[in-house]
Design an enzyme around this catalytic site. Structure first.
Site, PDB file in Angstrom:
ATOM      1  N   ALA A  20       0.864  -1.188   0.000  1.00 53.84           N
ATOM      2  CA  ALA A  20       0.000   0.000   0.000  1.00 53.84           C
ATOM      3  C   ALA A  20       0.897   1.233   0.000  1.00 53.84           C
ATOM      4  CB  ALA A  20      -0.890   0.007   1.241  1.00 53.84           C
ATOM      5  N   LYS A  21       0.337   2.377  -0.242  1.00 51.54           N
ATOM      6  CA  LYS A  21       1.075   3.626  -0.066  1.00 51.54           C
ATOM      7  C   LYS A  21       0.065   4.730   0.177  1.00 51.54           C
ATOM      8  CE  LYS A  21       5.414   4.965  -0.229  1.00 51.54           C
ATOM      9  NZ  LYS A  21       6.576   4.157   0.144  1.00 51.54           N
ATOM     10  N   GLY A  22       0.518   5.760   0.878  1.00 52.63           N
ATOM     11  CA  GLY A  22      -0.338   6.918   1.111  1.00 52.63           C
ATOM     12  C   GLY A  22       0.420   8.173   0.783  1.00 52.63           C
TER      13      GLY A  22
END
Ligand code: NAD
Length: 430
Positions: A120-122
């Site tokens: 994931a990444k934000g």
């Protein structure tokens, strides 16, 4: 789109971007590896696309009473092998495509390291240098509130990335725990006093060094006494320079930050330079070497060249034909564009790919998460020992496949990761 942040604290402008977005870079590299392992068309589609994307508007009350609204993203690329895992970055260039590309890389990185996470990444589109500490805290808390529904220790676990640190993780932990009860395993890269792991701070730089040590031994490019050039002197570049200097006997001859760099042919005094930057002073103002521009950095002859700042910095249009190094080690995520990759291949310059070289951070994040779930604390030595074993195993798998199939290391690393994620998808019955 995000309202521009205006205020009395102008920061330096954003770094120039490469000609391809992070998403485009990942797609092109993915295809090459998917062809190598004959991945089925339906599986390519599943693994290319994100599982879930969340985009939020984040209103923040500024110190002068105005409300600014920022755009934030949390993209969960794949969770077949475990909870999604990936950092949160604050940067003016952080946008949907960049975050998606980085989320996909996290899937391949956790698979290649064989740790039980997905990717994931934000990101929040913001220049944090223009925010006060209180504004940064309010932004972090509000962003966490908006995405907390998709977070959790068995769902999606954030960590630091560009312009976020242990303090930002502490605010995320506090905000998440206010809703769900004290949950240290909900976030990694925390301060040690809040359940962070010893050695997490330096883990990415340390992992890069371990990979360089293996490569040095296997391919006869000894680290001791060799010349290293590093772009970026933040968490990754700073720790890497320190460790190479102190533990590997390498000569770090040039480093740079956003403002420019500094070079000294017989090796920089890294502890002195770290003390200089810790006091908030720019690298090129260090008196212990000759100041250079960020462009000049790429022309310095060296054995090891290590981009450890932002993506897209090595491209056909800029420096791929002129870099003067024996090995390129990608400590940053996506520093090399696909066309630059082909040029480096033609030139016979090996590239140790990002999701092998810089996987030390997520690997120790895994140890941190495990320690939190077990409510048990490891020693720093234990963390380093396990990190070395894990990243060396991944390194050897990539080296062996690259040699057996005659492909670049990046393609081999992707192929191993794709196969592992595809197997999990098939077994889970998608
Ligand atoms: P950081 O914010 O601590 O440091 C970034 C450094 O790069 C700073 O010294 C900054 O001045 C410099 N920089 C920024 N723009 C530049 C430019 N245009 N030219 C030269 N220098 C420039 O970030 P970090 O955590 O060290 O991350 C660096 C890279 O490593 C990123 O690509 C990140 O995604 C990747 N990475 C970080 C981790 C981690 O654990 N921190 C893990 C894996 C990958």
């Amino acid at each position: 789109m995000t309202a521009a942040v205006s205020g009395p604290r102008p920061g330096p402008g954003p770094a120039p971007r490469g000609p391809l977005s992070g998403k485009a870079i990942v797609e092109s590299q993915f295809e090459r590896a998917a062809n190598l392992i004959n991945l089925e068309p339906y599986m390519r589609r599943i693994l290319m696309r994100p599982f879930r994307e969340v985009q939020v508007e984040v209103p923040v009350r500024m110190d002068d009473g105005r409300i600014e609204v920022f755009t934030g993203y949390r993209i969960q690329h794949n969770g077949a092998r475990g909870p999604c895992k990936g950092g949160i970055r604050y940067h003016p260039d952080a946008d949907h495509d960049e975050v998606l590309g980085l989320a996909a890389i996290m899937t391949w990185k956790t698979a290649l390291m064989d740790i039980p996470f997905g990717g994931a990444k934000g990101g929040v589109t913001v220049d944090p240098k223009r925010l006060s500490r209180l504004e940064l805290e309010r932004l972090t808390r509000r962003f966490t509130q908006r995405i907390s529904i998709v977070l959790g220790p068995y769902r999606d676990i954030p960590a630091p990335d560009v312009n976020t640190n242990a303090q930002v993780m502490a605010w995320i932990l506090d905000e998440y725990s206010n809703r769900h009860g004290y949950t240290p395993a909900a976030v990694t890269g925390k301060p040690v006093s809040l359940g962070g792991s010893l050695g997490r701070d330096e883990a990415t730089g340390r992992g890069v060094m371990y990979v360089m040590m293996e490569y040095a031994r296997d391919f006869g490019v000894p680290l001791a006494g060799s010349r290293v050039v590093i772009q970026g002197f933040g968490n990754v570049g700073g720790h890497l320079a320190r460790l190479l200097h102190a533990e590997a006997g390498a000569k770090v001859i040039a480093v740079s930050d956003l403002h420019g760099g500094v070079v000294r042919e017989d090796g920089l005094d890294i502890p002195g330079l770290l003390a200089h930057t810790a006091a908030g002073r720019p690298v090129p103002e260090w008196p212990g070497g000759r100041a250079i521009t960020n462009t000049e950095l790429w022309t310095i002859p060296c054995e090891w060249l290590v981009p450890a700042a932002l993506g897209g910095v090595i491209s056909k249009e800029t420096n791929a034909r002129t870099l003067d190094c024996k090995v390129l080690v990608e400590a940053a995520n996506q520093p090399t564009t696909p066309t630059a990759d082909l040029i480096l291949e033609e030139r016979g310059i090996p590239v140790i790919p990002d999701f092998l070289a810089n996987a030390g951070g997520v690997t120790v994040s895994y140890y941190e998460w495990s320690q939190n779930l077990q409510q048990y604390r490891w020693t720093h030595e234990q963390v380093n020992r396990e990190l070395r074993a894990t990243i060396t195993r991944a390194y050897a798998a990539v080296r062996d496949l690259a040699q057996a199939r005659g492909v670049p290391w990046r393609t081999a690393a992707y192929a191993i990761a794709l196969e592992r994620v595809a197997e999990a998808e098939r077994l889970r019955g998608n």
